[in-house]
Structure formats: structure tokens, C-alpha cells
Design a protein around this motif. Sequence first.
Motif, PDB file in Angstrom:
ATOM      1  N   ARG A 172       0.832  -1.199   0.000  1.00 47.16           N
ATOM      2  CA  ARG A 172       0.000   0.000   0.000  1.00 47.16           C
ATOM      3  C   ARG A 172       0.867   1.251   0.000  1.00 47.16           C
ATOM      4  O   ARG A 172       0.575   2.230  -0.703  1.00 47.16           O
ATOM      5  CB  ARG A 172      -0.906  -0.025   1.228  1.00 47.16           C
ATOM      6  CG  ARG A 172      -1.926   1.105   1.315  1.00 47.16           C
ATOM      7  CD  ARG A 172      -3.049   0.905   0.318  1.00 47.16           C
ATOM      8  NE  ARG A 172      -2.788   1.531  -0.978  1.00 47.16           N
ATOM      9  CZ  ARG A 172      -3.618   1.479  -1.993  1.00 47.16           C
ATOM     10  NH1 ARG A 172      -4.758   0.817  -1.904  1.00 47.16           N
ATOM     11  NH2 ARG A 172      -3.322   2.070  -3.129  1.00 47.16           N
ATOM     12  N   ASN A 179       1.034   3.857  -3.096  1.00 50.24           N
ATOM     13  CA  ASN A 179       0.708   5.256  -2.786  1.00 50.24           C
ATOM     14  C   ASN A 179       1.852   6.177  -3.186  1.00 50.24           C
ATOM     15  O   ASN A 179       1.632   7.282  -3.695  1.00 50.24           O
ATOM     16  CB  ASN A 179       0.413   5.426  -1.301  1.00 50.24           C
ATOM     17  CG  ASN A 179      -0.937   4.867  -0.904  1.00 50.24           C
ATOM     18  OD1 ASN A 179      -1.683   4.371  -1.738  1.00 50.24           O
ATOM     19  ND2 ASN A 179      -1.254   4.939   0.370  1.00 50.24           N
ATOM     20  N   TYR A 224      -4.334   6.006   1.587  1.00 48.52           N
ATOM     21  CA  TYR A 224      -4.712   5.023   2.597  1.00 48.52           C
ATOM     22  C   TYR A 224      -6.208   5.059   2.901  1.00 48.52           C
ATOM     23  O   TYR A 224      -6.721   4.162   3.575  1.00 48.52           O
ATOM     24  CB  TYR A 224      -3.936   5.275   3.896  1.00 48.52           C
ATOM     25  CG  TYR A 224      -2.459   5.001   3.780  1.00 48.52           C
ATOM     26  CD1 TYR A 224      -1.961   3.704   3.852  1.00 48.52           C
ATOM     27  CD2 TYR A 224      -1.546   6.037   3.589  1.00 48.52           C
ATOM     28  CE1 TYR A 224      -0.604   3.441   3.750  1.00 48.52           C
ATOM     29  CE2 TYR A 224      -0.185   5.790   3.483  1.00 48.52           C
ATOM     30  CZ  TYR A 224       0.277   4.491   3.565  1.00 48.52           C
ATOM     31  OH  TYR A 224       1.622   4.242   3.452  1.00 48.52           O
ATOM     32  N   PHE A 265      -2.032  -2.249  -7.924  1.00 47.41           N
ATOM     33  CA  PHE A 265      -2.229  -2.837  -6.594  1.00 47.41           C
ATOM     34  C   PHE A 265      -2.845  -4.232  -6.651  1.00 47.41           C
ATOM     35  O   PHE A 265      -2.346  -5.154  -5.996  1.00 47.41           O
ATOM     36  CB  PHE A 265      -3.088  -1.912  -5.730  1.00 47.41           C
ATOM     37  CG  PHE A 265      -3.192  -2.373  -4.296  1.00 47.41           C
ATOM     38  CD1 PHE A 265      -2.150  -2.193  -3.415  1.00 47.41           C
ATOM     39  CD2 PHE A 265      -4.342  -3.003  -3.842  1.00 47.41           C
ATOM     40  CE1 PHE A 265      -2.234  -2.630  -2.101  1.00 47.41           C
ATOM     41  CE2 PHE A 265      -4.446  -3.441  -2.537  1.00 47.41           C
ATOM     42  CZ  PHE A 265      -3.383  -3.248  -1.661  1.00 47.41           C
TER      43      PHE A 265
END
Length: 327
Positions: free
Chosen positions: A171, A175, A206, A251
Amino acid sequence: MKAISSILIPIFFSFFAFLIFSPLVRWLMKKGVPGKVSVFLVILLFIFVFFGTAVLFANSLIQLSNMIPSYDTQLQSILGTVSTHFPVSGDTLTSVLRSIATFAFRVSGNIVTGALNAGSTVVLIFIVTTFLLLDSAGAPVKVQKEVEDQPVYLSRFTELSKTVINFMLLRTETNLIGGIGVAILFLIGGIDFAVLWGLLFFLFGYIPYLGFYLATIPPMLLGLFKYGPVGALGVLVGVTIINALIENVLFPSIAGRGLKLSTTIVFLSLIYWSYVLGAAGALIAVPLTIVVKIVLESSEDTRLMAKLMESRGTRDQVEEDEGKNGA
């Protein structure tokens, strides 16, 4: 939990900082660096990243506040042009746009402030993270000695740790890629405070679903001020493409299927953790829910609850894989 949120916030932030930096400690130890020295170097990196980001945020926000009078003048000019083409009074249109802008900046500011408020207890966060990293250096040996006669529990503990750490790293990496992409896009497009908006997209990455929209509105307004409606539309299209590539291509391709939560669970977790921990809870709602899901999966009695938290596509794929393996 809400009553002790002021205690839980620094603890949770310390825990997730530990998850992000612990692989680096292990990497240094594999290279022959002593455990305590590895932890010291990583904590220095943590301090540098935290204070560097805080200073950049503060400096950019100060410059942004100084530019507000200029932006207000440009807004009045745009509204004057728009009011000549639409049968809406200028005052009404002004109030609507200002309400939207105020809401976006206020919500974004509250979330950033919540994260920085957690940073106001930075000494506690650094201390807790340091102890966690020091313990992690010897954790495999300690755990092996304690549960060498219980291999099942050792296996579950190891699997839980790896899954949570992998999720946090993936993550954070995605990001970071998205934030850098947004910053580069805005630098090329000449949008003011491009680095600030890149950091905002990294931080709000997030937050599921809502984070993207909250991070998009401020730079859209700056694009509107500088280039008119075409500029705002260009900002929206550009960040939408980047977000789509990150969330729908990058992702999912590198994250495990078991980490895919249903949309309902994601929204409920966002509401719950935001209520319990305040604005900062929105940043860690999904990681905390992932931890809960993994804990539920570790027991046969609660495994069904964990399955219900998964998205439908994930459950179908897992069942298909299990059927192939069974055959």
C-alpha cells in the motif's frame, strides 16, 4: 475505545511504522549490520522522513495561505464570466463554489491535522517504534524457543506477521508511485504546489474511495483559477487515470487475493475507525480492518466471518482455486 483514542492513535501509528520499517532492519542485519545499529539507522531514517514531510507540509500550507487573496480575486473573475452564461445569480454561484471549496479544504485539513496531531506525540511514537524494532530483531529466536512444541501456532503467527507487513509495504509503495505520478503531472501542467498535492495523494491513498476525491478537489480549484474550466477538467482526468492505474491495475496485480475486502466492509470500517480515532482513524481504517480479518482467519471458529469480509470476486476465485487443487 473512543475514550482512550488519544492513547490508541500513537500506539497504532507506532505499530504501522514498525511494519513499514521492520523489513529494512532485517535487510541490514542480513548484510551483517548488528541488530541495535540497524535499528538506530532505521530510526534515523524514520525521523528524517517524518520531519522532512512535516516541514514540507507546513511550508507549503503557509505559502498557500498567503496566496488565498490572489485566488479569491481569480475566483471572482471566473464567477463573473460564468454568471453571464447561466441564469444563476452571481451571489448564489459564489456561495455554492465557496461552500464546496471550504468543505474540501476543511476535511482535507482535518485529516492532515489528525495525522500531525498523532505526530505531536512523536517522542512516544519513536520510543514505541524503537522498542518494537529491537524486539523484532530477536523475535524469531524468542518465538521459536517458546513455541517449539507448538508448530501450528508458530506458523499462524508468522503468516499473520508476513501478511500484514506485505500489505502495508504494498500500500505504501503504490501510494508513493501514485503521489510521485501526481506531482510530476502537476509540475508539467504548471499547477501550484505540485509537491504538496503529491504528498496529499500519497497520504490520502490510505483512505478508500473518499481519499481520492478529497485530494482531487484542491488542485482542481487551482487548475480552475489558472487555466479556467479546461484546467480543472484536465486535473480531474489526469489524476483519475493515475488513480485507475494504481487501484485497478498495479495494486491488485501485486496484492494477495485474501486482502481484498468487500466495499461494504471498507465503508463500515472507515466510518467506525473515524468515529473511534477521529480524522486520523480514516488513514489507518483499512490496515486495522485487514488485521482484524487476518486474526479471524487464524481460528476455525471465526474463519467464516473472515470469508464474509471478502469481496465476492475474491471468494469465487478462492473457491475455484480450491476446486482445482482438490481435483
